[in-house]
Design a protein around this motif. Structure first.
Motif, PDB file in Angstrom:
ATOM      1  N   PRO A  77      -3.724  19.505 -24.500  1.00 39.91           N
ATOM      2  CA  PRO A  77      -4.878  19.089 -23.630  1.00 39.91           C
ATOM      3  C   PRO A  77      -4.117  17.821 -22.754  1.00 39.91           C
ATOM      4  N   ALA A  78      -4.576  17.893 -21.564  1.00 32.90           N
ATOM      5  CA  ALA A  78      -4.088  16.983 -20.496  1.00 32.90           C
ATOM      6  C   ALA A  78      -4.462  15.443 -21.077  1.00 32.90           C
ATOM      7  N   LYS A  79      -3.392  14.617 -20.959  1.00 32.86           N
ATOM      8  CA  LYS A  79      -3.623  13.171 -21.000  1.00 32.86           C
ATOM      9  C   LYS A  79      -3.344  12.512 -19.640  1.00 32.86           C
ATOM     10  N   TYR A  80      -4.335  12.413 -18.905  1.00 35.65           N
ATOM     11  CA  TYR A  80      -4.121  11.646 -17.544  1.00 35.65           C
ATOM     12  C   TYR A  80      -3.983  10.420 -17.766  1.00 35.65           C
ATOM     13  N   SER A  81      -4.428   9.611 -18.435  1.00 37.12           N
ATOM     14  CA  SER A  81      -4.167   8.498 -18.537  1.00 37.12           C
ATOM     15  C   SER A  81      -2.527   8.151 -18.596  1.00 37.12           C
ATOM     16  N   GLU A  82      -1.942   8.939 -19.492  1.00 37.41           N
ATOM     17  CA  GLU A  82      -0.367   8.855 -19.837  1.00 37.41           C
ATOM     18  C   GLU A  82       0.162   9.183 -18.583  1.00 37.41           C
ATOM     19  N   TYR A  83       0.012  10.327 -18.100  1.00 34.89           N
ATOM     20  CA  TYR A  83       0.522  10.851 -16.851  1.00 34.89           C
ATOM     21  C   TYR A  83       0.387   9.777 -15.545  1.00 34.89           C
ATOM     22  N   ILE A  84      -0.649   9.186 -15.550  1.00 38.02           N
ATOM     23  CA  ILE A  84      -0.825   8.191 -14.499  1.00 38.02           C
ATOM     24  C   ILE A  84       0.089   7.012 -14.600  1.00 38.02           C
ATOM     25  N   TYR A  85       0.138   6.521 -16.174  1.00 35.65           N
ATOM     26  CA  TYR A  85       0.802   5.421 -16.480  1.00 35.65           C
ATOM     27  C   TYR A  85       2.454   5.547 -16.286  1.00 35.65           C
ATOM     28  N   TYR A  86       3.041   6.910 -16.809  1.00 38.28           N
ATOM     29  CA  TYR A  86       4.578   6.925 -16.780  1.00 38.28           C
ATOM     30  C   TYR A  86       5.011   7.499 -15.232  1.00 38.28           C
ATOM     31  N   THR A  87       4.176   8.108 -14.673  1.00 39.13           N
ATOM     32  CA  THR A  87       4.764   8.395 -13.140  1.00 39.13           C
ATOM     33  C   THR A  87       4.699   6.993 -12.254  1.00 39.13           C
ATOM     34  N   SER A  88       3.824   6.222 -12.693  1.00 37.41           N
ATOM     35  CA  SER A  88       3.663   4.758 -11.737  1.00 37.41           C
ATOM     36  C   SER A  88       4.929   4.231 -12.187  1.00 37.41           C
ATOM     37  N   ARG A  89       5.403   4.198 -13.420  1.00 41.24           N
ATOM     38  CA  ARG A  89       6.563   3.410 -13.986  1.00 41.24           C
ATOM     39  C   ARG A  89       7.809   4.077 -13.231  1.00 41.24           C
ATOM     40  N   VAL A  90       7.738   5.375 -13.181  1.00 40.56           N
ATOM     41  CA  VAL A  90       8.826   6.056 -12.433  1.00 40.56           C
ATOM     42  C   VAL A  90       9.048   5.487 -11.038  1.00 40.56           C
ATOM     43  N   LYS A  91       7.944   5.491 -10.376  1.00 38.96           N
ATOM     44  CA  LYS A  91       7.978   5.112  -9.017  1.00 38.96           C
ATOM     45  C   LYS A  91       8.224   3.371  -8.924  1.00 38.96           C
ATOM     46  N   ASP A  92       8.210   2.904  -9.940  1.00 37.69           N
ATOM     47  CA  ASP A  92       8.455   1.438  -9.924  1.00 37.69           C
ATOM     48  C   ASP A  92       9.810   1.345  -9.765  1.00 37.69           C
ATOM     49  N   ILE A  93      10.742   2.261 -10.459  1.00 42.19           N
ATOM     50  CA  ILE A  93      12.272   2.252 -10.406  1.00 42.19           C
ATOM     51  C   ILE A  93      12.621   2.372  -8.876  1.00 42.19           C
ATOM     52  N   TYR A  94      11.859   3.325  -8.049  1.00 44.67           N
ATOM     53  CA  TYR A  94      12.309   3.711  -6.749  1.00 44.67           C
ATOM     54  C   TYR A  94      12.152   2.268  -6.150  1.00 44.67           C
ATOM     55  N   ARG A  95      11.012   1.635  -6.357  1.00 42.00           N
ATOM     56  CA  ARG A  95      10.748   0.491  -5.435  1.00 42.00           C
ATOM     57  C   ARG A  95      11.626  -0.687  -5.725  1.00 42.00           C
ATOM     58  N   GLU A  96      12.482  -0.645  -6.753  1.00 42.19           N
ATOM     59  CA  GLU A  96      13.390  -1.737  -6.974  1.00 42.19           C
ATOM     60  C   GLU A  96      14.579  -1.564  -5.843  1.00 42.19           C
ATOM     61  N   TYR A  97      14.453  -0.351  -5.083  1.00 38.12           N
ATOM     62  CA  TYR A  97      15.575  -0.084  -4.210  1.00 38.12           C
ATOM     63  C   TYR A  97      15.190  -0.189  -2.770  1.00 38.12           C
ATOM     64  N   THR A  98      13.833  -0.046  -2.780  1.00 34.12           N
ATOM     65  CA  THR A  98      13.265  -0.141  -1.132  1.00 34.12           C
ATOM     66  C   THR A  98      11.829  -0.181  -1.338  1.00 34.12           C
ATOM     67  N   ASN A  99      11.154  -0.895  -0.507  1.00 33.36           N
ATOM     68  CA  ASN A  99       9.580  -0.839  -0.535  1.00 33.36           C
ATOM     69  C   ASN A  99       9.366   0.476   0.187  1.00 33.36           C
ATOM     70  N   GLN A 100       9.883   1.381   0.992  1.00 32.00           N
ATOM     71  CA  GLN A 100       9.534   2.324   1.772  1.00 32.00           C
ATOM     72  C   GLN A 100       9.433   3.599   0.603  1.00 32.00           C
ATOM     73  N   VAL A 101       8.461   3.479  -0.037  1.00 34.53           N
ATOM     74  CA  VAL A 101       8.171   4.643  -1.088  1.00 34.53           C
ATOM     75  C   VAL A 101       6.788   5.273  -0.822  1.00 34.53           C
ATOM     76  N   GLU A 102       6.619   6.764  -0.693  1.00 36.41           N
ATOM     77  CA  GLU A 102       5.435   7.167  -0.245  1.00 36.41           C
ATOM     78  C   GLU A 102       5.293   8.285  -1.358  1.00 36.41           C
ATOM     79  N   SER A 103       4.134   8.184  -2.062  1.00 34.68           N
ATOM     80  CA  SER A 103       3.759   9.003  -3.108  1.00 34.68           C
ATOM     81  C   SER A 103       3.085  10.261  -2.673  1.00 34.68           C
ATOM     82  N   TYR A 104       3.248  11.609  -3.154  1.00 35.09           N
ATOM     83  CA  TYR A 104       3.060  12.818  -2.740  1.00 35.09           C
ATOM     84  C   TYR A 104       2.465  13.574  -4.226  1.00 35.09           C
ATOM     85  N   GLY A 105       1.406  13.085  -4.390  1.00 34.12           N
ATOM     86  CA  GLY A 105       0.798  13.450  -5.882  1.00 34.12           C
ATOM     87  C   GLY A 105       1.439  12.415  -6.667  1.00 34.12           C
ATOM     88  N   LEU A 106       1.174  12.890  -7.972  1.00 36.81           N
ATOM     89  CA  LEU A 106       1.645  11.722  -9.302  1.00 36.81           C
ATOM     90  C   LEU A 106       3.082  12.126  -9.250  1.00 36.81           C
TER      91      LEU A 106
END
Length: 453
Positions: A77-106
């Motif tokens: 079964p889907a665990k949306y809170s986990e997916y939101i948490y980890y995908t947000s943390r992955v995008k935080d890695i990208y933001r360490e290199y630039t603030n020009q980060v645009e999400s396209y879905g999770l």
């Protein structure tokens, strides 16, 4: 001389399934998919792992079909809170290199490193560093596309999975891009592909070298846009800090616990959906000119019908009235029940300074004002005290769906971003409340429980 842009598109491979494997490594060794509950009629494959892919299981097919291909498939079964948490943390890695980060879905994001890559080395080394960090810190593989524009960067990230990297430049793009099927180009969807094929256009190269005037005549402005994309003429900026463009349509759909056997049963479901769509329109301060319905029968055949309104609306009862008329005029329940249904409102305009046609009957305007006041009051009560604090009487007619919160429920499946089609204004850029207030609340609660918020 203008500096050439360096844009990455990074995609977490089979995101939901991979996060499940990261949380439970034993799932890597068996065919597994993330899916809904068949008993609750939300049984589709949301994501599948590589083992399941070997059996030909595809995203968005029914669990019934997936089991036919692989009887021992493990469904998680889907665990949306986990997916939101980890995908947000992955995008935080990208933001360490630039603030020009645009999400396209999770699971996907564009990253513009034009002005920052020199701080970290060569741009292609930086792409590899991001890819490596996501794997080392979260155990997730990602595919990367590197190009000078968003369209080709997205195409590059889709070409090699998992853990691929494709670098597209102004010197090699014809060799790499033009050989790909035309439907692989961003925003060329399933409805556009056969129309392009009818014109003798099968690859992106065919599109790039086709007659621009003929494309414009066939597809209008969108024909020119497709031609530009195929030739790499895309100057769209990567929106900084998660900026989300205004939606072009807003909609909702659901598969209820039981088949919909009559117009009366459909009205109960549509009431929930229309309330959620109207509420989202008001949240976005929009009104819409076109109401569309998307029914799907128990043989999984679907169709759409739409009607243009004289005046734009964001009132739930007005949307429901049109949706019911469309369904009554176009569907015969004596032949087959419906399995699911959706409602969309498109051709949106800002809900400010809209010219109003003078109505000879004041009672009509008074009724509109009354219905809008009721809608807004329901919104305010639910925002303060929760969804269940107030219900319309019609909701009580079906105990299975009485407490169905269509606006915030994870069982409501929006149109997938990869299904957007340039020929369908009702689907194109259908953000479906992409600001996603509920997801933010879920993540905050998750972090709070983890002691990190």
């Amino acid at each position: 001389m203008e500096k050439e842009r360096i844009i990455f598109h990074i995609d977490i491979n089979h995101c939901f399934a991979q996060i499940e494997e990261m949380l439970d490594p034993s799932l890597k060794d068996i065919p597994m998919c993330v899916g809904g509950d068949e008993e609750k009629r939300s049984g589709i494959v949301l994501a599948r792992n590589l083992k399941a892919k070997e059996y030909g299981i595809t995203t968005a097919e029914t669990l019934r079909d997936a089991y036919r291909k692989c009887p021992h498939l493990r469904v998680v079964p889907a665990k949306y809170s986990e997916y939101i948490y980890y995908t947000s943390r992955v995008k935080d890695i990208y933001r360490e290199y630039t603030n020009q980060v645009e999400s396209y879905g999770l699971d996907e994001a564009w990253i513009d490193v034009t002005d920052s890559y020199h701080l970290f080395g060569k741009p292609y080394d930086l792409a590899y560093e991001m890819q490596k960090r996501v794997l080392e810190e979260y155990g997730l593989t990602v595919s990367v596309g590197v190009a000078w524009n968003k369209v080709f960067a997205k195409l590059g990230s889709d070409m090699i999975k998992p853990s691929g990297m494709v670098i597209i430049t102004k010197y090699n793009y014809q060799d790499i891009v033009w050989n790909q099927p035309v439907e692989d180009l961003l925003f060329v969807g399933g409805k556009t592909k056969p129309k392009l094929n009818d014109m003798g256009i099968f690859t992106i190269g065919d599109l790039a070298q086709s007659n621009k005037s003929k494309l414009q005549k066939r597809f209008g402005v969108k024909g020119i846009e497709m031609w530009n994309f195929a030739n790499g003429y895309d100057n769209a900026a990567v929106d900084a800090n998660g900026y989300v463009a205004p939606p072009k349509s807003i909609g909702n759909s659901t598969t209820p616990p039981s088949d919909i056997n009559s117009l009366r049963e459909a009205e109960v479901i549509l009431q929930h959906l229309c309330e959620s769509v109207a509420s989202r329109l008001r949240d976005e301060q929009k009104k819409g000119h076109v109401v569309s319905i998307y029914p799907r029968d128990t043989n999984l055949k679907s169709f759409s019908r739409q009607r243009k309104l004289q005046e734009p609306t964001n009132i739930s009862t007005e949307i429901l009235k049109v949706a019911m008329e469309l369904l009554e005029d176009n569907y015969d329940f004596s032949i087959l029940p419906l399995r699911s249904i959706g409602v969309h409102v498109s051709k949106l305009v800002d809900d400010v300074n809209i010219p109003k046609q003078i109505n000879l009957f004041d009672s009509i305007e008074q009724e509109k004002t009354r219905e809008l006041t009721i809608d807004k009051t329901i919104d305010e009560l639910r925002e303060r005290f929760g969804f269940h604090v107030v219900k319309r009487a019609s909701a009580l007619l079906d105990k299975e769906t009485e407490n169905f919160d269509a606006k915030n429920s994870n069982s409501v499946f929006p149109g997938r971003k990869k299904d957007y089609d340039l020929d369908n204004d009702n689907i194109e850029n259908d953000i479906l409340y992409k600001k996603d207030k509920r997801s933010q609340k879920i993540m905050e609660e998750y972090l709070k429980n983890k002691g990190e918020y």
